[in-house]
Design a protein around this motif. Sequence first.
Motif, PDB file in Angstrom:
ATOM      1  N   GLY A  41       0.814  -1.210   0.000  1.00  0.00           N
ATOM      2  CA  GLY A  41       0.000   0.000   0.000  1.00  0.00           C
ATOM      3  C   GLY A  41       0.844   1.255   0.000  1.00  0.00           C
ATOM      4  O   GLY A  41       0.539   2.227  -0.709  1.00  0.00           O
ATOM      5  N   LEU A  42       1.928   1.251   0.775  1.00  0.00           N
ATOM      6  CA  LEU A  42       2.813   2.414   0.800  1.00  0.00           C
ATOM      7  C   LEU A  42       3.536   2.569  -0.532  1.00  0.00           C
ATOM      8  O   LEU A  42       3.758   3.694  -1.001  1.00  0.00           O
ATOM      9  CB  LEU A  42       3.815   2.265   1.949  1.00  0.00           C
ATOM     10  N   ARG A  43       3.891   1.435  -1.174  1.00  0.00           N
ATOM     11  CA  ARG A  43       4.489   1.524  -2.511  1.00  0.00           C
ATOM     12  C   ARG A  43       3.503   2.124  -3.506  1.00  0.00           C
ATOM     13  O   ARG A  43       3.886   2.910  -4.387  1.00  0.00           O
ATOM     14  CB  ARG A  43       4.929   0.131  -2.973  1.00  0.00           C
ATOM     15  N   GLY A  44       2.235   1.728  -3.374  1.00  0.00           N
ATOM     16  CA  GLY A  44       1.237   2.287  -4.277  1.00  0.00           C
ATOM     17  C   GLY A  44       1.083   3.783  -4.093  1.00  0.00           C
ATOM     18  O   GLY A  44       0.983   4.535  -5.065  1.00  0.00           O
ATOM     19  N   GLN A  45       1.059   4.235  -2.838  1.00  0.00           N
ATOM     20  CA  GLN A  45       0.977   5.673  -2.583  1.00  0.00           C
ATOM     21  C   GLN A  45       2.200   6.398  -3.126  1.00  0.00           C
ATOM     22  O   GLN A  45       2.095   7.487  -3.703  1.00  0.00           O
ATOM     23  CB  GLN A  45       0.840   5.910  -1.087  1.00  0.00           C
ATOM     24  N   LEU A  46       3.359   5.765  -2.947  1.00  0.00           N
ATOM     25  CA  LEU A  46       4.594   6.375  -3.447  1.00  0.00           C
ATOM     26  C   LEU A  46       4.574   6.449  -4.969  1.00  0.00           C
ATOM     27  O   LEU A  46       5.026   7.442  -5.564  1.00  0.00           O
ATOM     28  CB  LEU A  46       5.783   5.554  -2.956  1.00  0.00           C
ATOM     29  N   SER A  47       4.034   5.414  -5.605  1.00  0.00           N
ATOM     30  CA  SER A  47       3.959   5.415  -7.061  1.00  0.00           C
ATOM     31  C   SER A  47       3.014   6.500  -7.561  1.00  0.00           C
ATOM     32  O   SER A  47       3.273   7.152  -8.573  1.00  0.00           O
ATOM     33  CB  SER A  47       3.495   4.032  -7.551  1.00  0.00           C
ATOM     34  N   GLU A  48       1.905   6.711  -6.844  1.00  0.00           N
ATOM     35  CA  GLU A  48       0.974   7.754  -7.243  1.00  0.00           C
ATOM     36  C   GLU A  48       1.574   9.142  -7.076  1.00  0.00           C
ATOM     37  O   GLU A  48       1.342  10.041  -7.887  1.00  0.00           O
ATOM     38  CB  GLU A  48      -0.306   7.630  -6.411  1.00  0.00           C
ATOM     39  N   LEU A  49       2.358   9.320  -6.014  1.00  0.00           N
ATOM     40  CA  LEU A  49       2.955  10.630  -5.754  1.00  0.00           C
ATOM     41  C   LEU A  49       4.034  10.972  -6.776  1.00  0.00           C
ATOM     42  O   LEU A  49       4.239  12.145  -7.111  1.00  0.00           O
ATOM     43  CB  LEU A  49       3.542  10.662  -4.342  1.00  0.00           C
ATOM     44  N   THR A  50       4.755   9.953  -7.260  1.00  0.00           N
ATOM     45  CA  THR A  50       5.875  10.198  -8.164  1.00  0.00           C
ATOM     46  C   THR A  50       5.555   9.828  -9.610  1.00  0.00           C
ATOM     47  O   THR A  50       6.446   9.821 -10.454  1.00  0.00           O
ATOM     48  CB  THR A  50       7.103   9.410  -7.702  1.00  0.00           C
ATOM     49  N   GLY A  51       4.324   9.485  -9.880  1.00  0.00           N
ATOM     50  CA  GLY A  51       3.961   9.111 -11.243  1.00  0.00           C
ATOM     51  C   GLY A  51       4.555   7.797 -11.678  1.00  0.00           C
ATOM     52  O   GLY A  51       4.785   7.566 -12.857  1.00  0.00           O
ATOM     53  N   GLY A  52       4.861   6.888 -10.717  1.00  0.00           N
ATOM     54  CA  GLY A  52       5.393   5.568 -11.038  1.00  0.00           C
ATOM     55  C   GLY A  52       6.884   5.538 -11.246  1.00  0.00           C
ATOM     56  O   GLY A  52       7.453   4.488 -11.517  1.00  0.00           O
ATOM     57  N   SER A  53       7.570   6.693 -11.115  1.00  0.00           N
ATOM     58  CA  SER A  53       9.009   6.706 -11.395  1.00  0.00           C
ATOM     59  C   SER A  53       9.801   6.016 -10.315  1.00  0.00           C
ATOM     60  O   SER A  53      10.830   5.415 -10.572  1.00  0.00           O
ATOM     61  CB  SER A  53       9.494   8.158 -11.548  1.00  0.00           C
TER      62      SER A  53
END
Length: 205
Positions: free
Chosen positions: A81-93
């Motif tokens: 879940g935290l990876r998903g939030q991080l991916s959303e914040l950085t556009g998946g980069s």
Amino acid sequence: MNDYSINGWDNEYARLARAASQLRTISPHNNNNNNSAQQKQDQATSIQTGLNRLDTQLHNLESSMTVSSVEAGRRRGLLDGLRGQLSELTGGSSASGGGGIGRPPAGGGQSATAAALRHQDELIDDLAIGVGRLKTQTHMIHDESKAHVHLLNEMDNNVDLANQGLEDETRRAMRLREEKSVWRLHLVIVGLSVLLFLLILMGLS
């Protein structure tokens, strides 16, 4: 986190979660857009590295039987879940770039976030069950406290009765002693009277 302890794992996860929340405060629409984007990417990469480290340590904890497989699965869901939030914040980069650091959560960021929410719901359900048990134990403690108060009241009554009985026995003993003293006095008087009578007879003879 150098040690493979559950508390250490939780503290490190909380630190990474706070760091991920701070990413929202880095706005990409300011005057120094390139520096802001680079700062955000560096922080995201650092968080992703920490998540990978937590994943490895969680595997070690599970292998050493420190945590159960169910608990390990729940914690992996939190990491995803935290990876998903991080991916959303950085556009998946952060999940795909940065030299291959990290791995994307299965099903994408939204599914990972949904999984994290489901795990949070399970935690809330567990908390509700714990509160229910605590309420039951509170009622039991209350009932036991009432029983203890009742016993203490009975003990007070028994102590009062015992004190009353002791006082009665004390008064009885004092009466017996006084009666015994009076009886001895009577015997002395009778003895002296007999002796006086004998002396009088001897004097007359």
